[in-house]
Motif scaffolding. Structure first.
Motif, PDB file in Angstrom:
ATOM      1  N   ALA A 120      -5.785   1.188   1.842  1.00 38.93           N
ATOM      2  CA  ALA A 120      -6.276   2.251   2.722  1.00 38.93           C
ATOM      3  C   ALA A 120      -5.355   3.458   2.612  1.00 38.93           C
ATOM      4  O   ALA A 120      -4.367   3.454   1.871  1.00 38.93           O
ATOM      5  N   LEU A 121      -5.671   4.488   3.369  1.00 35.11           N
ATOM      6  CA  LEU A 121      -5.027   5.793   3.218  1.00 35.11           C
ATOM      7  C   LEU A 121      -3.515   5.735   3.348  1.00 35.11           C
ATOM      8  O   LEU A 121      -2.785   6.372   2.573  1.00 35.11           O
ATOM      9  N   GLY A 122      -3.002   4.980   4.334  1.00 32.78           N
ATOM     10  CA  GLY A 122      -1.552   4.895   4.498  1.00 32.78           C
ATOM     11  C   GLY A 122      -0.872   4.360   3.258  1.00 32.78           C
ATOM     12  O   GLY A 122       0.137   4.912   2.793  1.00 32.78           O
ATOM     13  N   ALA A 123      -1.417   3.276   2.701  1.00 36.49           N
ATOM     14  CA  ALA A 123      -0.829   2.672   1.503  1.00 36.49           C
ATOM     15  C   ALA A 123      -0.935   3.597   0.302  1.00 36.49           C
ATOM     16  O   ALA A 123      -0.011   3.676  -0.520  1.00 36.49           O
ATOM     17  N   TRP A 124      -2.045   4.332   0.191  1.00 37.38           N
ATOM     18  CA  TRP A 124      -2.207   5.247  -0.955  1.00 37.38           C
ATOM     19  C   TRP A 124      -1.208   6.398  -0.871  1.00 37.38           C
ATOM     20  O   TRP A 124      -0.630   6.786  -1.884  1.00 37.38           O
TER      21      TRP A 124
END
Length: 540
Positions: A120-124
């Protein structure tokens, strides 16, 4: 998205790597690609409210002055699934709910445990070298459905999140702050209001992180103005709008709902007492937004004080809207009506035009692609949305874009539906009952007259129904944007030309009008789509 630093040839190779190794590989590639240029990459701050209507942004003067005026205001912004958990999962994934599969607020079809934070966005953003910070509420059920409330989900360097069931208690709540459970407010500030606390903690993170060389991504998501177990209004703002009347549009307590689906027809008219309760809730939510407005100003001051403002992309939006008595709905979302699906959206920062009011459609599926575009980061999921930076850069151009409007399984009190919204019409198919709704938003913005059974609009209904069946299962921006008219258009440069253009292609017989436009030729289709064709050359 023109700002990519990795070559197109690299991407298929990355996608073939097993997911366990993919994030590491992407991180290494991004660090190599951006070596020595970390300072050039912008910081990103996204501020999200809960259940805020587009109309209510009028009371947030600081937010409009600090984000909207020096940036771009998207006046036609849509929550594609107008319910908290699915909408927030769309923000974190860049996907429609039918792809990320969070289609309810609670298990088994929704909730915090349904969504994979590892991809998800945080990991990306973390994989792209950003310091990632989440402050505020997250997906529904965090704290009640999670096995270990001390766990920080993958992808976040800083995790400051209220725990359910106290998330909507604005006067006393519990927090997970990087694995430590706190009872708040604390002894130092015993009367601190929750909105003020979240703003203070977000500002402290900015002031601690901005002086470093590492770019940061701050996701600041306020529970306000969602109705809470205590007053959502800070004591200093209580009663500010005590005499403000409820905006009574023609849709309020709609008199004739015989053309509406059964879920609306079965609702009775409101009496004075019920209308008074709706008005009270409306005033309270406006008052609660005043502390959010102050919080936005506080965050912007921190950016200014640390010298980070010029190199920070700031986005303000809400997860969904809310109905206040429209179509006899006392207080609810999920319904496919404008008050429920339309949300505020403003953006300022590097690459964002100043003072622009962008009137064409944007959706919450576009939030993640925009943030990734600005950060030059790569997603681990196929993105259904497009970058708002690209849309704002071409404000004159129209693509004929349609957005999917949907809800999901397990919603016992409301109808499950799929629909489309384009430049002119919104069309809804109710799955369980077979009922249809079609509204001409240009002539009937309050959605009072359902045209689904009107023979004059039979062609529009058939065309949109056909596309609903396709786009309700679409994957990826290219497929989900496939509503652009399937035509080619060129200038007729012959001496005996009767018209200055020639239209060809499979949908040429569906063209209603061709007119000139500052961006090229503007084509209006019979079903409401509008597309611009720039740089038209002579047709052979």
């Amino acid at each position: 998205m023109a700002r990519r630093s990795l070559t197109a040839a690299t991407l298929p190779t990355v996608r073939r790597v097993p997911f366990v190794l993919r994030a590491t590989l992407i991180a290494v590639l991004m660090l190599l690609a951006t070596a020595g240029t970390a300072l050039a990459r912008p910081n990103v701050v996204l501020v999200m409210t809960d259940d805020q209507t587009q109309e209510s942004i009028r009371v947030m003067n600081r937010t409009k002055a600090l984000i909207g005026r020096p940036g771009t205001t998207f006046t036609n912004s849509v929550a594609t699934f107008p319910l908290c958990c699915p909408s927030r999962a769309t923000y974190l994934s860049g996907q429609y709910a039918h792809n990320h599969r969070v289609v309810n607020n609670v298990p088994p079809f929704g909730g915090f445990t349904r969504f994979d934070q590892r991809n998800a966005l945080g990991a990306w953003m973390q994989g792209a070298g950003y310091r990632t910070m989440h402050v505020g509420r997250t997906l529904n059920g965090y704290g009640t459905d999670t096995p270990d409330i001390t766990t920080v989900p993958p992808g976040w360097n800083d995790w400051l999140v209220p725990l359910e069931p106290t998330v909507y208690n604005y006067e006393r709540w519990r927090m997970n702050e990087n694995g430590q459970i706190l009872e708040l407010p604390g002894p130092v500030r015993p009367t601190e209001f929750q909105t003020d606390y979240l703003a203070r903690r977000a500002s402290e993170l900015i002031e601690r992180t901005a002086p470093t060389r590492q770019p940061f991504f701050l996701s600041l998501t306020f529970p306000a103005p969602h109705v809470g177990t205590t007053s959502t209004v800070a004591p200093r703002h209580r009663g500010v709008f005590a005499s403000l009347p409820l905006p009574l549009t023609p849709a309020f307590d709609e008199a004739d709902v015989r053309d509406k689906p059964r879920v609306i027809r079965r609702r009775s008219r409101m009496g004075l007492a019920q209308a008074g309760l709706v008005q009270g809730a409306y005033r309270q939510q406006l008052e609660s937004l005043l502390s959010v407005d102050e919080a936005v100003a506080q965050v912007m001051r921190s950016l200014q004080r640390t010298g980070a403002m010029a190199n920070t992309l700031v986005i303000f939006t809400s997860d969904n809207g809310l109905l206040y008595g429209e179509h006899r709905v006392r207080s609810a979302k999920v319904f496919p009506y404008e008050e429920s699906i339309r949300v505020p959206l403003m953006m300022r920062g590097p690459g964002v035009p100043a003072g622009l009011r962008y009137g064409k459609q944007a959706g919450n599926i576009d939030l993640a692609p925009t943030i990734l575009d600005a950060a030059d980061a790569l997603p681990g999921r196929l993105q259904d949305g497009v970058s708002l930076l690209d849309l704002a850069a071409r404000p004159q151009e129209r693509s004929g874009r349609e957005l999917v409007i949907e809800n999901g399984r397990g919603l016992k009190t409301q109808s499950q539906y799929r629909g489309l919204r384009n430049d002119r019409y919104v069309y809804i198919r109710h799955d369980r009952t077979g009922e249809r709704e079609l509204y001409d938003l240009r002539r009937d913005r309050h959605q009072l007259k359902n045209l689904a059974k009107d023979e004059r609009f039979r062609r529009v209904r058939i065309l949109m129904d056909r596309r609903v069946r396709t786009l309700a299962r679409c994957r990826g921006a290219r497929a989900c944007g496939a509503s652009r008219p399937k035509i080619t258009i060129g200038a007729d440069c012959s001496d005996d030309a009767r018209r200055p253009y020639i239209v060809r292609g499979r949908e040429r017989h569906r063209v209603r009008r061709v007119s000139t436009d500052p961006a090229g030729l503007r084509v209006t289709m019979v079903d409401g789509r509008v597309a611009t064709f720039p740089d038209v050359a002579c047709a052979e």
